[in-house]
Design a protein around this motif. Sequence first.
Motif, PDB file in Angstrom:
ATOM      1  N   CYS A  85       0.836  -1.198   0.000  1.00 14.84           N
ATOM      2  CA  CYS A  85       0.000   0.000   0.000  1.00 14.84           C
ATOM      3  C   CYS A  85       0.875   1.254   0.000  1.00 14.84           C
ATOM      4  N   VAL A  86       1.889   1.281   0.857  1.00 14.17           N
ATOM      5  CA  VAL A  86       2.786   2.439   0.938  1.00 14.17           C
ATOM      6  C   VAL A  86       3.595   2.575  -0.355  1.00 14.17           C
ATOM      7  N   ILE A  87       4.135   1.487  -0.842  1.00 13.46           N
ATOM      8  CA  ILE A  87       4.945   1.522  -2.067  1.00 13.46           C
ATOM      9  C   ILE A  87       4.105   2.010  -3.245  1.00 13.46           C
ATOM     10  N   ASN A  88       2.904   1.474  -3.393  1.00 12.87           N
ATOM     11  CA  ASN A  88       2.033   1.890  -4.499  1.00 12.87           C
ATOM     12  C   ASN A  88       1.637   3.355  -4.387  1.00 12.87           C
ATOM     13  N   ALA A  89       1.424   3.823  -3.167  1.00 14.18           N
ATOM     14  CA  ALA A  89       1.092   5.237  -2.966  1.00 14.18           C
ATOM     15  C   ALA A  89       2.265   6.133  -3.364  1.00 14.18           C
ATOM     16  N   LEU A  90       3.479   5.733  -3.037  1.00 15.85           N
ATOM     17  CA  LEU A  90       4.659   6.510  -3.449  1.00 15.85           C
ATOM     18  C   LEU A  90       4.771   6.563  -4.971  1.00 15.85           C
ATOM     19  N   LEU A  91       4.499   5.448  -5.609  1.00 14.62           N
ATOM     20  CA  LEU A  91       4.542   5.422  -7.076  1.00 14.62           C
ATOM     21  C   LEU A  91       3.444   6.302  -7.671  1.00 14.62           C
ATOM     22  N   GLU A  92       2.237   6.200  -7.123  1.00 11.34           N
ATOM     23  CA  GLU A  92       1.118   6.993  -7.618  1.00 11.34           C
ATOM     24  C   GLU A  92       1.369   8.492  -7.467  1.00 11.34           C
ATOM     25  N   ALA A  93       1.963   8.883  -6.360  1.00  9.24           N
ATOM     26  CA  ALA A  93       2.213  10.308  -6.096  1.00  9.24           C
ATOM     27  C   ALA A  93       3.514  10.792  -6.741  1.00  9.24           C
ATOM     28  N   LEU A 113       1.880   5.326   9.705  1.00  6.96           N
ATOM     29  CA  LEU A 113       0.511   4.857   9.495  1.00  6.96           C
ATOM     30  C   LEU A 113       0.115   3.776  10.493  1.00  6.96           C
ATOM     31  N   GLU A 114       1.068   3.009  10.964  1.00  7.00           N
ATOM     32  CA  GLU A 114       0.775   2.032  12.015  1.00  7.00           C
ATOM     33  C   GLU A 114       0.369   2.752  13.293  1.00  7.00           C
ATOM     34  N   ALA A 115       1.035   3.869  13.583  1.00  8.65           N
ATOM     35  CA  ALA A 115       0.754   4.637  14.802  1.00  8.65           C
ATOM     36  C   ALA A 115      -0.454   5.546  14.653  1.00  8.65           C
ATOM     37  N   ASP A 116      -0.654   6.063  13.430  1.00  5.77           N
ATOM     38  CA  ASP A 116      -1.720   7.039  13.178  1.00  5.77           C
ATOM     39  C   ASP A 116      -2.269   6.818  11.773  1.00  5.77           C
ATOM     40  N   PRO A 117      -3.353   6.050  11.636  1.00  3.69           N
ATOM     41  CA  PRO A 117      -3.886   5.716  10.317  1.00  3.69           C
ATOM     42  C   PRO A 117      -4.430   6.902   9.525  1.00  3.69           C
ATOM     43  N   ASN A 118      -4.634   8.032  10.172  1.00  2.00           N
ATOM     44  CA  ASN A 118      -5.160   9.207   9.486  1.00  2.00           C
ATOM     45  C   ASN A 118      -4.348  10.444   9.903  1.00  2.00           C
ATOM     46  N   ALA A 144       1.956  11.039  -0.956  1.00  2.61           N
ATOM     47  CA  ALA A 144       1.923   9.575  -0.930  1.00  2.61           C
ATOM     48  C   ALA A 144       1.398   9.056   0.407  1.00  2.61           C
ATOM     49  N   ALA A 145       1.790   9.706   1.490  1.00  8.83           N
ATOM     50  CA  ALA A 145       1.295   9.296   2.811  1.00  8.83           C
ATOM     51  C   ALA A 145      -0.215   9.461   2.891  1.00  8.83           C
ATOM     52  N   LYS A 146      -0.716  10.551   2.329  1.00  7.29           N
ATOM     53  CA  LYS A 146      -2.167  10.785   2.336  1.00  7.29           C
ATOM     54  C   LYS A 146      -2.887   9.728   1.497  1.00  7.29           C
ATOM     55  N   ILE A 147      -2.309   9.396   0.350  1.00  7.05           N
ATOM     56  CA  ILE A 147      -2.895   8.366  -0.519  1.00  7.05           C
ATOM     57  C   ILE A 147      -2.897   7.016   0.190  1.00  7.05           C
ATOM     58  N   ALA A 148      -1.778   6.670   0.832  1.00  9.95           N
ATOM     59  CA  ALA A 148      -1.690   5.382   1.533  1.00  9.95           C
ATOM     60  C   ALA A 148      -2.704   5.319   2.674  1.00  9.95           C
ATOM     61  N   ALA A 149      -2.885   6.439   3.377  1.00 11.46           N
ATOM     62  CA  ALA A 149      -3.871   6.462   4.459  1.00 11.46           C
ATOM     63  C   ALA A 149      -5.271   6.250   3.922  1.00 11.46           C
ATOM     64  N   GLU A 150      -5.561   6.888   2.781  1.00 13.40           N
ATOM     65  CA  GLU A 150      -6.899   6.773   2.194  1.00 13.40           C
ATOM     66  C   GLU A 150      -7.136   5.390   1.601  1.00 13.40           C
ATOM     67  N   LYS A 151      -6.182   4.906   0.794  1.00 20.92           N
ATOM     68  CA  LYS A 151      -6.365   3.611   0.145  1.00 20.92           C
ATOM     69  C   LYS A 151      -6.206   2.446   1.096  1.00 20.92           C
ATOM     70  N   GLY A 152      -5.486   2.676   2.186  1.00 17.37           N
ATOM     71  CA  GLY A 152      -5.269   1.624   3.158  1.00 17.37           C
ATOM     72  C   GLY A 152      -6.250   1.648   4.303  1.00 17.37           C
ATOM     73  N   GLU A 153      -7.317   2.452   4.148  1.00 13.03           N
ATOM     74  CA  GLU A 153      -8.321   2.531   5.209  1.00 13.03           C
ATOM     75  C   GLU A 153      -8.816   1.127   5.522  1.00 13.03           C
ATOM     76  N   GLY A 154      -8.771   0.773   6.768  1.00 11.01           N
ATOM     77  CA  GLY A 154      -9.140  -0.579   7.179  1.00 11.01           C
ATOM     78  C   GLY A 154      -7.946  -1.491   7.365  1.00 11.01           C
ATOM     79  N   LEU A 155      -6.840  -1.188   6.673  1.00 13.30           N
ATOM     80  CA  LEU A 155      -5.608  -1.961   6.851  1.00 13.30           C
ATOM     81  C   LEU A 155      -4.912  -1.571   8.142  1.00 13.30           C
ATOM     82  N   TRP A 156      -4.891  -0.269   8.368  1.00 12.68           N
ATOM     83  CA  TRP A 156      -4.122   0.259   9.488  1.00 12.68           C
ATOM     84  C   TRP A 156      -4.972   0.178  10.700  1.00 12.68           C
TER      85      TRP A 156
END
Length: 156
Positions: A85-93, A113-118, A144-156
Amino acid sequence: MKIEFYLNSHLVVVDVDPMQSLLHTLRGTMSHTATKEGCGEGECGACSVLFNGRLVNACMMPISQVQGGDVMTLEGLRQTEKGQCVINALLEAKGVQCGFCTPGMVLALYALLEADPNPTELAIRTAISGNLCRCTGYGMIVEAAKIAAEKGEGLW
């Protein structure tokens, strides 16, 4: 000295000088080269790994300190859904340019994101402040962090 620890969820034993850095053990002894050597002084974050779930600079940690602990590098993290999720977000951004800082940034964003999902933008910037990037200007990494937080909602 024999040092036993978990590396990317696998029990390993290395026989090395106990004062050798975790970074040199990972790269030289174990051929885990995703962890980069930048400054060698704990200032750039290129060598960032997770030790017992906490972001640390592997260049500053003697291997003897990891005895019995758990080390996660990019090699292990990229095998997980959260890591992807983080890697893909970095690529997307477009938060990856030369790629030298990328392993450390991925680990820093994952730890955040493990400590603070949003996280807020300030929290993101604070979380990556120990990682030096000479190419992106950090804006794309923050995105990218914002994208990972959004796309990873429920993961974290």
